[in-house]
Design an enzyme around this catalytic site. Sequence first.
Site, mmCIF file in Angstrom:
data_model
loop_
_atom_site.group_PDB
_atom_site.id
_atom_site.type_symbol
_atom_site.label_atom_id
_atom_site.label_comp_id
_atom_site.label_asym_id
_atom_site.label_seq_id
_atom_site.Cartn_x
_atom_site.Cartn_y
_atom_site.Cartn_z
ATOM 1 N N HIS A 7 -7.027 -4.481 10.182
ATOM 2 C CA HIS A 7 -6.772 -4.244 8.752
ATOM 3 C C HIS A 7 -5.508 -4.957 8.299
ATOM 4 O O HIS A 7 -4.571 -5.142 9.066
ATOM 5 C CB HIS A 7 -6.745 -2.750 8.403
ATOM 6 C CG HIS A 7 -5.558 -1.984 8.878
ATOM 7 N ND1 HIS A 7 -5.591 -0.630 9.101
ATOM 8 C CD2 HIS A 7 -4.286 -2.355 9.172
ATOM 9 C CE1 HIS A 7 -4.401 -0.229 9.500
ATOM 10 N NE2 HIS A 7 -3.598 -1.246 9.557
ATOM 11 N N GLU A 9 -9.708 -1.875 5.445
ATOM 12 C CA GLU A 9 -10.234 -1.524 6.762
ATOM 13 C C GLU A 9 -11.540 -2.283 7.039
ATOM 14 O O GLU A 9 -12.288 -2.601 6.106
ATOM 15 C CB GLU A 9 -10.534 -0.022 6.792
ATOM 16 C CG GLU A 9 -9.316 0.869 6.550
ATOM 17 C CD GLU A 9 -8.478 1.100 7.800
ATOM 18 O OE1 GLU A 9 -8.369 0.181 8.641
ATOM 19 O OE2 GLU A 9 -7.927 2.198 7.933
ATOM 20 N N ASN A 48 -7.184 -2.651 14.368
ATOM 21 C CA ASN A 48 -8.586 -2.923 14.021
ATOM 22 C C ASN A 48 -8.711 -4.116 13.070
ATOM 23 O O ASN A 48 -9.781 -4.368 12.528
ATOM 24 C CB ASN A 48 -9.227 -1.676 13.393
ATOM 25 C CG ASN A 48 -8.560 -1.256 12.100
ATOM 26 O OD1 ASN A 48 -7.611 -1.903 11.635
ATOM 27 N ND2 ASN A 48 -9.027 -0.179 11.501
ATOM 28 N N ASP A 102 0.823 -1.215 0.000
ATOM 29 C CA ASP A 102 0.000 0.000 0.000
ATOM 30 C C ASP A 102 0.856 1.264 0.000
ATOM 31 O O ASP A 102 2.075 1.210 0.173
ATOM 32 C CB ASP A 102 -0.949 -0.011 1.215
ATOM 33 C CG ASP A 102 -0.241 -0.387 2.516
ATOM 34 O OD1 ASP A 102 0.998 -0.330 2.556
ATOM 35 O OD2 ASP A 102 -0.936 -0.733 3.488
HETATM 36 P P1 PGA Z 1 2.405 -1.595 12.921
HETATM 37 O O1 PGA Z 1 1.269 -1.425 11.847
HETATM 38 O O2 PGA Z 1 3.315 -2.685 12.422
HETATM 39 O O3 PGA Z 1 3.114 -0.259 12.959
HETATM 40 O O4 PGA Z 1 1.765 -1.956 14.215
HETATM 41 C C1 PGA Z 1 0.602 -2.555 11.376
HETATM 42 C C2 PGA Z 1 -0.486 -2.148 10.420
HETATM 43 O O5 PGA Z 1 -1.134 -1.108 10.625
HETATM 44 O O6 PGA Z 1 -0.716 -2.899 9.455
#
Ligand code: PGA
Length: 240
Positions: free
Chosen positions: A138, A143, A136, A67
Site C-alpha cells: 500500500h 490497499e 502489502n 492520510d
Molecule cells: P512503516 O509503514 O514506515 O512504519 O513501515 C509504511 C506504510 O505502512 O506505509
Amino acid sequence: MKVIVCNTYDELSMEAAKIMAATIKEKPDGVLGLATGSTPIGMYDNLIEMYKKGELDFGNIKTFNLDEYYPLSADNDQSYHYFMNKQLFSQINVKEENIHILDGLAENPEKECEDFEKLIDENGGIDIQVLGIGQNGHIGFNEPDEKLYANTHLTDLTENTIKANSRFFEKESDVPTKALTMGMGTILKSKKIIILANGKAKHKVVSELVQPMITTNNPATFLNAHADVTLICDKEAFEG
Ligand code: PGA
C-alpha cells in the site's frame, strides 16, 4: 524508476533528506507531500538538523499529508496529526496555516476529501511527495484490491495493515478500521516522488516494485507509470 540502494537506515535517511532539501531550496514556497510511519522518521530528523543549522527555511513551505485514520481525533497520540507535529512540525518553522492533514473526525468525509483535493490543486500541486510502502504494497492507505481509487477517499484498512500498525496501539482492536487517504491519482499528480523502504519485511513488495509492471495487488507498482520516481531503500529491502 531510479533506485538508490543504501547500506544502512541512516544512509537512506540522509539520501532522502538531501533530495527533500534540494527541492525546498529550489522552491522555498513549494508544496511538500508528507508521509507517516516509522520509515521517514530518520529523514525528518535530518531535515530538522538542517533547519537548526540554518540551511533550510520552511517559512513559506506548504504541506499536505497522505492520510489519517478515521475516526480518530487530531489530539489522539496515534493520529497522524499528532505524529507529524511530534516528528517534524513542532521542530521547524512551518506555519500552522500551511499544514494540511485530513480531519479524522470530519462529519462529512466525502466533502473533506473533495476539499482536500481542491486545496492541493489551488496550491499548484505537490512538488515532491514522500512515500513509505506497506508490507502489502500500500501507498497512503491505497490497499491492494481489484479496484483502486483515483481521488482522496475514505477506505477500509486490510487485516494485514491493521496487524502491522497494531504495534503502535495498546491492542489490535484499538486500531481504527478506516482511513482517509489521498488516492492513486492524487499521488501520481505529484511532480516528483520519493519512496522509502527498509528492512527484510519490505523485500517482497520492493522486488515487485522494481519490475516494469503495474498491478492493483501491489498499489506501489503504479509508480512505474510516473516519470520522476526515486526508490531509496536499504540492502535488506532490496536483496532480502
Ligand atoms: P512503516 O509503514 O514506515 O512504519 O513501515 C509504511 C506504510 O505502512 O506505509
